[in-house]
Design an enzyme around this catalytic site. Structure first.
Site, PDB file in Angstrom:
ATOM      1  N   SER A  29       0.828  -1.209   0.000  1.00  9.67           N
ATOM      2  CA  SER A  29       0.000   0.000   0.000  1.00  9.67           C
ATOM      3  C   SER A  29       0.861   1.257   0.000  1.00  9.67           C
ATOM      4  CB  SER A  29      -0.924   0.008   1.222  1.00  9.67           C
ATOM      5  OG  SER A  29      -1.849  -1.051   1.173  1.00  9.67           O
ATOM      6  N   ARG A  33       1.615   4.214  -3.073  1.00  7.43           N
ATOM      7  CA  ARG A  33       1.396   5.638  -2.783  1.00  7.43           C
ATOM      8  C   ARG A  33       2.693   6.433  -2.892  1.00  7.43           C
ATOM      9  NH1 ARG A  33      -2.420   2.567  -0.581  1.00  7.43           N
ATOM     10  NH2 ARG A  33      -4.482   3.431  -0.054  1.00  7.43           N
ATOM     11  N   GLY A 101      -5.713  -4.092  -8.251  1.00  2.00           N
ATOM     12  CA  GLY A 101      -6.877  -3.246  -8.042  1.00  2.00           C
ATOM     13  C   GLY A 101      -6.520  -1.950  -7.346  1.00  2.00           C
ATOM     14  N   SER A 174     -13.572   2.027   2.825  1.00  2.00           N
ATOM     15  CA  SER A 174     -12.684   1.608   1.746  1.00  2.00           C
ATOM     16  C   SER A 174     -11.527   2.578   1.634  1.00  2.00           C
ATOM     17  CB  SER A 174     -13.425   1.530   0.406  1.00  2.00           C
ATOM     18  OG  SER A 174     -12.514   1.336  -0.662  1.00  2.00           O
ATOM     19  N   GLN A 176      -9.163   2.355  -0.504  1.00  2.00           N
ATOM     20  CA  GLN A 176      -8.894   2.598  -1.917  1.00  2.00           C
ATOM     21  C   GLN A 176      -9.752   3.730  -2.457  1.00  2.00           C
ATOM     22  OE1 GLN A 176      -9.253  -1.015  -4.169  1.00  2.00           O
ATOM     23  NE2 GLN A 176      -7.480  -1.983  -3.204  1.00  2.00           N
ATOM     24  N   ASP A 326      -7.229  -7.953   4.040  1.00  2.00           N
ATOM     25  CA  ASP A 326      -6.436  -8.854   3.198  1.00  2.00           C
ATOM     26  C   ASP A 326      -5.957 -10.089   3.938  1.00  2.00           C
ATOM     27  OD1 ASP A 326      -6.605  -7.346   0.846  1.00  2.00           O
ATOM     28  OD2 ASP A 326      -4.924  -6.067   1.453  1.00  2.00           O
ATOM     29  N   LYS A 353     -12.555  -8.877  -4.093  1.00  2.00           N
ATOM     30  CA  LYS A 353     -11.091  -8.827  -4.137  1.00  2.00           C
ATOM     31  C   LYS A 353     -10.619  -9.485  -5.441  1.00  2.00           C
ATOM     32  CE  LYS A 353      -9.891  -6.612  -0.423  1.00  2.00           C
ATOM     33  NZ  LYS A 353      -9.000  -5.426  -0.502  1.00  2.00           N
TER      34      LYS A 353
END
Length: 453
Positions: A29, A33, A101, A174, A176, A326, A353
Site C-alpha cells: 500500500s 502511494r 486493483g 474503503s 482505496q 487482506d 477482491k
C-alpha cells in the site's frame, strides 16, 4: 490441473520447526502511494525498501507513462523526479495495471483531475473487478469515464480541465476509494471533504503530510472527516517503506502453527489501522512480542518475535475488517487449526477482491477437510478437524489465497497443492524461498519435494 505444471506448488509437514530472522517485502500500500505522490511532487524523491512485485511495478510504469521520471537504482531503491500537480500528460499507450486493483483505483483519482485522456486495462482477474465505487464519485469532479458493464475495465478516462473539489461520504469503509478521492482533490480548486463511517488505513493521509499537503482529520463517532486543501505544491521527500504487515501475516501464522517454531520478522509496519490480524491472533492466545518500536517516514515500525502457540477459537467483530481485510484467508487457516469455533464477521468486502475471496477461502478449507460455513457475510470455522490437507486449491489468480494454502500444508496431516503459484510474486516476491529458508517444505508439483513419500 496438470500436476506437472511449473507454476503448481505443494507444501507438506515434515515435523521440523521454523526458525530464523527475516524481513518481508516492503508494504504494498505504501509502495503504490510513494510512487504516485512522488510523481506529483516537485523535485526528486528517493524511495528505499520499495516492494518490487508485479503490482507495484505496474504503478511505476504508469507514473512513468504519465510524465514522471521513475528509475530503479538498486534492490528496493528507486528515484522519482515528479512532474508536479497538474504537470502530468496523456500516455501514448494503454495503461496496463496487471492484477492490481489498488493501482487501478488510485490511478483513477489522479487521472480524473488532470486534463488528459487515458485508457486503463488489466489482466483477466482485474477486468472482472468492479470500478464503479471509484468512478461514480470521481465523476463529480468533472471527469468522464467510459467502461464496460458494471464499471469494469477496460476503462477510458477524460480528466477534468478544471477539476471541482469533492464532498463525499463513503457508503462502506474503503481505503482505496478514499485515497482515489484524495488524489483527485490534489488538483482541484478548494477543499475536498471525505467522510468515512469506519476508520480505514490512513497511509494516504500520512504520505500527503509527508510531502507537504494540508490535511485535516476530524473524529466523528467511529469514523472520520478528512479535509484536503487542493492544489498544494507537493515537495519531494524521501520515503523508507516498512515491511508489509499483510505479507508478514503468512510467516507469522506459519510460526504460530508449526510446533517448536520461533521466527523474528524485522522492520514490520505497525500502523494501528493495519494490525487487526495481530490483535486477533493475540486474542487467540498467540505468543507475539513486539520489539524495537520506532517511526520511519511517518509510519510506526517494529520487530515481531513469534513463537509456536496452541491457538483457541475467536469471534472477530465486523468493525475490525478494514484493519485486516487482506488477512482473512490466512486467519481462516489459523482458525481451522485452533481449538473450538471461530466466527469471522462482516466479510462482504472479500467478495470483490482478486477473486470472490470469501467463496475461495471457503473452498480452500473444505477441499482440505475443514468444517466451515458461511452465514450471510460471516464465516464460521470449527477448528480441530480430525484430519486436514490432501486437497488441491484453485487459487483463481489470487496471491493471498495461494500463500494461505501453502501455509496450511505445512501443518496439515496431508500435503496441500495449489494450482498456480505464479501470482504470488505480485505481492510477495521470493515467498517460497523465504519460507524454505525458515525450514518450510514447499516445492513444485510434479517435481521432487523434500519430505513427500
Amino acid at each position: 490441473m496438470n500436476p506437472s505444471s511449473p507454476v503448481a506448488h505443494v507444501s507438506c509437514r515434515d515435523g521440523s520447526p521454523l526458525n530464523g530472522t527475516i524481513r518481508v517485502p516492503g508494504d504494498k500500500s505504501i509502495s503504490h502511494r510513494a510512487l504516485m505522490f512522488a510523481g506529483l511532487a516537485i523535485g526528486t524523491t528517493r524511495i528505499a525498501g520499495l516492494l518490487e512485485g508485479e503490482d507495484v511495478l505496474r504503478t511505476a510504469a504508469a507514473m512513468r507513462a504519465l510524465g514522471a521520471d521513475v528509475t530503479r537504482e538498486g534492490s528496493g531503491m528507486w528515484r522519482v523526479s515528479g512532474a508536479g500537480i497538474g504537470g502530468l500528460h496523456s500516455p501514448e499507450d494503454v495503461l496496463d495495471m496487471g492484477n492490481s486493483g489498488t493501482a487501478a483505483r488510485l490511478l483513477c483519482g489522479i487521472l480524473a483531475s488532470h486534463d488528459i485522456f487515458a485508457v486503463m486495462t488489466g489482466d483477466a482477474s482485474l477486468r472482472r473487478r468492479p470500478m464503479r465505487r471509484v468512478i461514480d464519485p470521481l465523476a463529480a469532479c468533472g471527469a468522464v469515464f467510459a467502461a464496460r458493464d458494471g464499471g469494469r475495465l477496460p476503462l477510458a478516462v477524460s480528466g477534468a480541465a478544471d477539476a471541482l473539489p469533492l464532498s463525499y461520504r463513503l457508503p462502506v469503509a474503503s481505503a482505496q476509494v478514499k485515497s482515489a478521492l484524495l488524489l483527485a482533490g490534489l488538483n482541484a480548486r478548494g477543499v475536498t471533504e471525505i467522510e468515512e463511517p469506519e476508520p480505514t488505513r490512513d497511509h494516504s493521509e500520512n504520505m500527503l503530510r509527508h510531502f507537504g499537503a494540508a490535511v485535516e482529520v476530524i473524529g466523528q463517532g467511529r469514523g472520520k472527516l478528512i479535509r484536503l486543501r487542493g492544489q498544494p505544491e507537493l515537495m519531494a521527500s524521501d520515503v523508507m517503506v516498512p515491511g508489509d504487515p499483510s505479507s508478514a501475516a503468512f510467516p507469522i501464522v506459519a510460526a504460530l502453527l508449526v510446533p517448536g517454531s520461533s521466527v523474528t520478522i524485522e522492520g514490520v509496519g505497525l500502523n494501528p489501522l493495519r494490525t487487526g490480524l495481530v490483535t486477533t491472533l493475540c486474542e487467540m492466545g498467540a505468543d507475539i512480542v513486539i520489539l524495537n518500536q520506532r517511526a520511519e517516514g511517518g509510519e510506526p515500525v517494529g520487530d515481531l518475535v513469534v513463537r509456536a502457540t496452541t491457538l483457541r477459537g475467536v469471534d472477530v467483530p465486523p468493525e475490525r475488517a478494514p484493519a485486516m481485510i487482506d488477512e482473512y484467508p490466512i486467519l481462516a487457516v489459523a482458525c481451522a487449526l485452533a481449538m473450538g469455533q471461530s466466527r469471522l464477521r462482516g466479510l462482504g468486502e472479500l467478495r470483490v477482491k482478486e477473486s470472490d475471496r470469501l467463496a475461495a477461502t471457503l473452498a480452500m478449507l473444505r477441499v482440505n477437510g475443514a468444517q466451515v460455513e458461511v452465514d450471510g457475510d460471516d464465516m464460521i470455522i470449527m477448528g480441530g478437524a480430525n484430519r486436514l490437507g490432501g486437497g488441491t486449491v484453485m487459487t483463481h489468480m489470487d496471491h493471498r489465497l495461494g500463500m494461505s494454502a501453502l501455509v496450511l500444508g505445512l501443518v496439515a496431516d496431508d500435503p496441500v497443492t495449489i494450482d498456480d503459484a505464479a501470482f504470488i510474486d505480485t505481492s510477495f516476491p521470493g515467498f517460497v524461498d523465504l519460507m524454505r529458508g525458515l525450514g518450510a517444505v514447499i516445492g513444485p508439483a510434479g517435481g521432487p519435494v523434500e519430505g513427500l513419500a
